[in-house]
Enzyme design. Sequence first.
Site, PDB file in Angstrom:
ATOM      1  CB  SER A 132      43.550   5.188  63.705  1.00  0.00           C
ATOM      2  OG  SER A 132      42.533   5.640  62.821  1.00  0.00           O
ATOM      3  CE1 TYR A 145      40.034   5.188  67.830  1.00  0.00           C
ATOM      4  CE2 TYR A 145      40.501   5.957  65.601  1.00  0.00           C
ATOM      5  CZ  TYR A 145      40.479   4.948  66.540  1.00  0.00           C
ATOM      6  OH  TYR A 145      40.932   3.688  66.205  1.00  0.00           O
ATOM      7  CE  LYS A 149      43.764   4.325  68.057  1.00  0.00           C
ATOM      8  NZ  LYS A 149      44.385   3.080  68.569  1.00  0.00           N
TER       9      LYS A 149
END
Length: 274
Positions: A132, A145, A149
């Site tokens: 991401s 998140y 990532k």
Amino acid sequence: MSGRTLAGRRVLVTGASGTFGLHLGAALSAAGARVVGLDLHARPDDDVPVLGCDLTDPDAVPAAVRAAVDRLGGLDLLINNAGVGGPAPAELPPDEVVRRQLEVNLLAAWRTTAAALPPLLTARGRVIFVASRMAVLPLPLAAAYGVSKRALVAYADALRHEVGTHVGVSVVYPSMVASPIHDSTAEAGLSLQGVSRPEPVEGVVAAILRTATARRAPRDVATTTRGRLEMAVGRHAPALADRLVRRTLAARLAAGDLDAAPLAAGMLGRHRGR
């Protein structure tokens, strides 16, 4: 894997029943690849068969990978696409939402790759990790998140050092794509609208296919021109990246965009001097 064509290539895709996974399976199949997916939600009778597997279960993954490889007759390409999101302010203790993101976004890819490496080494294949933009340009209130990532990218870097002489290792960095992965964040009043520019899923899939068919496995692949600029700023001018994020965040707070988000209460209070 010499690249240039996917015809006849044997491909395993994780998260194959999700937004990216469905489009990836269809595009790979249309390009002539033989594809099997892994997902918690099985679809064994589809044109692109998906075998059921809980990728967070260390005991289940090796058997599922073996079953997929047996079905394909070998393995040329693994696409670690499975991922989950959710709100997670860095100032709060890690909870089940955080644990799940670390399990799915990092550890599931790690254990799937480890299980798939023997046939990939035999085929001189490739591994593609779908990370991401937040791995390079993190945003507030979504710490799990971004952390998961970024850790995924670190794992890919270590893997490249270990097996890169025989297996190509690439990381693709999408931005925000409209999909259910953002539902829980939006429900918590923390929508990414106005923070991250949406891009079409077709563009992400095209970038993954370009990565898979490049003559040499590229190291890091942005999915858009804007993405390349954001990644460059995040890596080479992190102080500037911080200022840009803070400015965007301040504008959202001033506009009241996060007033209804309980998870943003601490930041709102600090911003307003309480």
